[in-house]
Design a protein around this motif. Structure first.
Motif: not given
Length: 114
Positions: A64-67, A72-81, A89-96
């Motif tokens: 499910s989309c976090r917002r 969810a259709t993609l994985v977003d980087h919470i903090e732009p890499h 590659w830090n999964r803690a920085n990913w959100q659906p």
């Protein structure tokens, strides 16, 4: 409710209120095309088959989309890499996210002045 008045574009055409002239739209497209020519390909930025596999696995675990809660259709980087592969590659920085949330809200946040 009053609408914005029309205006005259520097190119000489009358433009309805709240709209942009075709010459402005053309300049924007050309500017974006110049930017894209300088930008590395998606695979050069890390979005390769390994990313596709990890991204799909992450979305299966987080469907499910976090917002908004939509699928969810993609994985977003919470903090732009910004090329930092450790952050990429830090999964803690990913959100659906769903595509509309990523395309509208998230992109607007990243463009906002800090």
């Amino acid at each position: 409710m009053p609408s914005k008045p029309g205006r005259i574009c520097p190119c000489g055409f009358k433009v309805p209120g709240g709209e942009r002239c075709s010459c402005q739209l053309r300049r924007d497209r050309e500017r974006k095309a110049r930017h894209d020519l300088k930008r590395p390909s998606s695979s050069a930025r890390g979005y390769n088959p390994a990313w596709q596999k990890e991204s799909a696995e992450f979305r299966r675990a987080n469907p499910s989309c976090r917002r908004c809660g939509a699928p969810a259709t993609l994985v977003d980087h919470i903090e732009p890499h910004r090329g930092n592969m450790k952050l990429f590659w830090n999964r803690a920085n990913w959100q659906p996210l769903c595509t509309p949330c990523h395309s509208r809200a998230k992109q607007a946040e990243e463009k906002a002045p800090r």
